[in-house]
Scaffold this motif. Structure first.
Motif, mmCIF file in Angstrom:
data_model
loop_
_atom_site.group_PDB
_atom_site.id
_atom_site.type_symbol
_atom_site.label_atom_id
_atom_site.label_comp_id
_atom_site.label_asym_id
_atom_site.label_seq_id
_atom_site.Cartn_x
_atom_site.Cartn_y
_atom_site.Cartn_z
ATOM 1 N N TYR A 90 0.838 -1.200 0.000
ATOM 2 C CA TYR A 90 0.000 0.000 0.000
ATOM 3 C C TYR A 90 0.879 1.258 0.000
ATOM 4 O O TYR A 90 0.483 2.311 -0.470
ATOM 5 C CB TYR A 90 -0.898 0.030 1.241
ATOM 6 N N MET A 91 2.091 1.134 0.573
ATOM 7 C CA MET A 91 3.005 2.275 0.623
ATOM 8 C C MET A 91 3.351 2.776 -0.775
ATOM 9 O O MET A 91 3.648 3.933 -0.992
ATOM 10 C CB MET A 91 4.303 1.889 1.353
ATOM 11 N N THR A 92 3.365 1.848 -1.728
ATOM 12 C CA THR A 92 3.725 2.209 -3.092
ATOM 13 C C THR A 92 2.507 2.284 -4.005
ATOM 14 O O THR A 92 2.630 2.294 -5.221
ATOM 15 C CB THR A 92 4.732 1.204 -3.660
ATOM 16 N N GLY A 93 1.342 2.308 -3.392
ATOM 17 C CA GLY A 93 0.122 2.498 -4.174
ATOM 18 C C GLY A 93 -0.400 1.249 -4.827
ATOM 19 O O GLY A 93 -1.246 1.299 -5.705
ATOM 20 N N GLY A 94 0.101 0.070 -4.409
ATOM 21 C CA GLY A 94 -0.347 -1.169 -5.018
ATOM 22 C C GLY A 94 -1.595 -1.693 -4.349
ATOM 23 O O GLY A 94 -2.308 -0.997 -3.653
ATOM 24 N N SER A 95 -1.822 -2.967 -4.528
ATOM 25 C CA SER A 95 -2.985 -3.616 -3.937
ATOM 26 C C SER A 95 -2.497 -4.690 -2.986
ATOM 27 O O SER A 95 -1.800 -5.603 -3.393
ATOM 28 C CB SER A 95 -3.852 -4.241 -5.032
ATOM 29 N N LEU A 96 -2.832 -4.588 -1.708
ATOM 30 C CA LEU A 96 -2.273 -5.465 -0.695
ATOM 31 C C LEU A 96 -2.692 -6.907 -0.929
ATOM 32 O O LEU A 96 -3.857 -7.218 -1.095
ATOM 33 C CB LEU A 96 -2.736 -5.025 0.693
ATOM 34 N N ARG A 97 -1.696 -7.808 -0.934
ATOM 35 C CA ARG A 97 -1.952 -9.235 -1.037
ATOM 36 C C ARG A 97 -1.775 -9.805 0.373
ATOM 37 O O ARG A 97 -0.664 -10.064 0.814
ATOM 38 C CB ARG A 97 -0.955 -9.876 -2.021
ATOM 39 N N VAL A 98 -2.865 -9.929 1.109
ATOM 40 C CA VAL A 98 -2.803 -10.448 2.475
ATOM 41 C C VAL A 98 -2.950 -11.964 2.411
ATOM 42 O O VAL A 98 -3.972 -12.467 1.959
ATOM 43 C CB VAL A 98 -3.913 -9.847 3.355
ATOM 44 N N LEU A 99 -1.906 -12.681 2.842
ATOM 45 C CA LEU A 99 -1.970 -14.131 2.874
ATOM 46 C C LEU A 99 -2.751 -14.558 4.103
ATOM 47 O O LEU A 99 -2.362 -14.250 5.225
ATOM 48 C CB LEU A 99 -0.558 -14.731 2.911
ATOM 49 N N ALA A 100 -3.856 -15.248 3.892
ATOM 50 C CA ALA A 100 -4.658 -15.723 5.013
ATOM 51 C C ALA A 100 -3.951 -16.908 5.656
ATOM 52 O O ALA A 100 -3.573 -17.868 4.991
ATOM 53 C CB ALA A 100 -6.047 -16.132 4.525
ATOM 54 N N VAL A 101 -3.749 -16.831 6.967
ATOM 55 C CA VAL A 101 -3.113 -17.911 7.708
ATOM 56 C C VAL A 101 -3.880 -18.127 9.000
ATOM 57 O O VAL A 101 -4.740 -17.343 9.374
ATOM 58 C CB VAL A 101 -1.629 -17.594 8.039
ATOM 59 N N SER A 102 -3.545 -19.211 9.706
ATOM 60 C CA SER A 102 -4.094 -19.434 11.043
ATOM 61 C C SER A 102 -2.917 -19.569 12.005
ATOM 62 O O SER A 102 -1.811 -19.939 11.614
ATOM 63 C CB SER A 102 -4.956 -20.702 11.080
ATOM 64 N N VAL A 103 -3.155 -19.252 13.271
ATOM 65 C CA VAL A 103 -2.095 -19.322 14.277
ATOM 66 C C VAL A 103 -2.575 -20.147 15.467
ATOM 67 O O VAL A 103 -3.772 -20.303 15.695
ATOM 68 C CB VAL A 103 -1.669 -17.908 14.753
ATOM 69 N N ASP A 104 -1.585 -20.690 16.225
ATOM 70 C CA ASP A 104 -1.933 -21.460 17.419
ATOM 71 C C ASP A 104 -2.045 -20.533 18.633
ATOM 72 O O ASP A 104 -1.993 -19.309 18.494
ATOM 73 C CB ASP A 104 -0.913 -22.575 17.659
ATOM 74 N N LYS A 105 -2.170 -21.107 19.819
ATOM 75 C CA LYS A 105 -2.363 -20.305 21.030
ATOM 76 C C LYS A 105 -1.143 -19.445 21.356
ATOM 77 O O LYS A 105 -1.260 -18.427 22.035
ATOM 78 C CB LYS A 105 -2.696 -21.219 22.214
ATOM 79 N N ALA A 106 0.036 -19.860 20.870
ATOM 80 C CA ALA A 106 1.261 -19.091 21.098
ATOM 81 C C ALA A 106 1.502 -18.083 19.984
ATOM 82 O O ALA A 106 2.575 -17.502 19.892
ATOM 83 C CB ALA A 106 2.455 -20.030 21.220
ATOM 84 N N ASN A 107 0.508 -17.891 19.111
ATOM 85 C CA ASN A 107 0.578 -16.954 17.989
ATOM 86 C C ASN A 107 1.618 -17.375 16.949
ATOM 87 O O ASN A 107 2.164 -16.534 16.228
ATOM 88 C CB ASN A 107 0.868 -15.523 18.458
ATOM 89 N N LYS A 108 1.908 -18.665 16.885
ATOM 90 C CA LYS A 108 2.785 -19.192 15.848
ATOM 91 C C LYS A 108 1.936 -19.726 14.699
ATOM 92 O O LYS A 108 0.877 -20.308 14.923
ATOM 93 C CB LYS A 108 3.669 -20.315 16.407
ATOM 94 N N GLU A 109 2.404 -19.518 13.492
ATOM 95 C CA GLU A 109 1.628 -19.946 12.335
ATOM 96 C C GLU A 109 1.524 -21.469 12.272
ATOM 97 O O GLU A 109 2.500 -22.185 12.483
ATOM 98 C CB GLU A 109 2.265 -19.420 11.048
ATOM 99 N N ASN A 110 0.319 -21.955 11.995
ATOM 100 C CA ASN A 110 0.116 -23.371 11.738
ATOM 101 C C ASN A 110 0.551 -23.712 10.319
ATOM 102 O O ASN A 110 0.699 -22.838 9.468
ATOM 103 C CB ASN A 110 -1.368 -23.733 11.890
ATOM 104 N N ILE A 111 0.738 -24.989 10.089
ATOM 105 C CA ILE A 111 0.823 -25.493 8.713
ATOM 106 C C ILE A 111 -0.568 -25.994 8.366
ATOM 107 O O ILE A 111 -1.082 -26.908 9.012
ATOM 108 C CB ILE A 111 1.847 -26.636 8.590
#
Length: 271
Positions: A90-111
């Protein structure tokens, strides 16, 4: 006409609490009254002053568009750190590609695991947090803590000797322009193919991906960059199949390779 929903106040509170700051702490740092900050976080300030918006953006190192458009509480810690490091298109005027992920209770990304039954819907749901939340999740000690990983089932024999039906673990690539020629990847594609597992070489001038199968019985082909939705770099695979015993020729070849390796080490010692 209803006004578009935005997440500005919610994001201010989320980022403040993430840094373990009280309202009093943050208001002092921004030279703002605590009453005003409280009203912004609670969403009671429908149109925040432009100067205040810039203050929050500069302090948290998050672009203004992202502050308003993206619910930051839904992102992983890794993605938020990416945004803070300036990797925010967004800083460069583009379109944000937000990768949807899930996290565990420790806020670490799941596989996340994409089962065969879910493959057909993955192309439409890969960026939808609600869809990703429905996928099976797990973690492995052999997978790096940094990066975003996902597991995909394979079908067919185009990538032999990787067995048919193997489950391939891959790392998400945001910047695919730097991958080396011949890198094994899973691509999420537009059109009928959905997900393909191939050896990838990129032609930046032609804006195409050249896709090769490991099984030489299959011919290579090209897809346009515009048809590629995601690029996942191969990390490892899991399979229930037991490898076939080595043939006599393979055993001889392996022995010769071992002898040559020993000779090379001996030569280095003599030198």
């Amino acid at each position: 006409m209803t006004s578009a929903k935005h997440f500005f106040g919610k994001n201010v509170r989320f980022l403040r609490e993430r840094r373990k700051l009280t309202q009093e702490d943050l208001s002092q740092k921004l030279d703002m009254t605590r009453v005003k900050l409280s009203a912004i976080e609670a969403g009671r300030t429908e149109n925040p002053a432009s100067n205040d918006i810039i203050l929050f953006s500069d302090f948290f190192q998050i672009s203004i568009d992202t502050f308003f458009r993206v619910d930051l509480s839904k992102l992983s810690e890794l993605k938020i750190r990416d945004l803070e490091a300036g990797n925010d298109v967004y800083m460069t005027g583009g379109s944000l590609r937000v990768l949807a992920v899930s996290v565990d209770k420790a806020n670490k990304e799941n596989i996340e695991y994409v089962p065969i039954k879910a493959k057909a819907g993955y192309r439409n749901g890969f960026s939808d947090p609600d869809y990703i939340a429905t996928l099976p999740k797990f973690s492995l000690p052999t997978v790096p803590q940094s990066g975003t990983f996902r597991m995909f089932p394979t079908a067919g024999d185009s990538m032999l000797p990787i067995p048919e039906g193997a489950d391939v673990i891959c790392e998400f690539l945001e910047d695919w322009t730097r991958i080396k020629p011949g890198t094994l990847c899973i691509l999420t594609l537009k059109g009928e193919q959905d997900l393909v597992f191939k050896s990838v070489t990129i032609d930046l001038e032609a804006r195409t991906f050249c896709l090769h199968s490991l099984n030489k019985a299959y011919s290579p082909y090209e897809v346009a960059v515009s048809d590629v939705l995601e690029v996942w770099k191969y990390h490892s695979y899991q399979s229930r199949d037991v490898p076939e015993p080595l043939s006599d020729i393979q055993n001889v070849s392996k022995s010769i390779t071992a002898i040559l390796s020993r000779l090379e080490r001996i030569e280095h010692k003599i030198d």
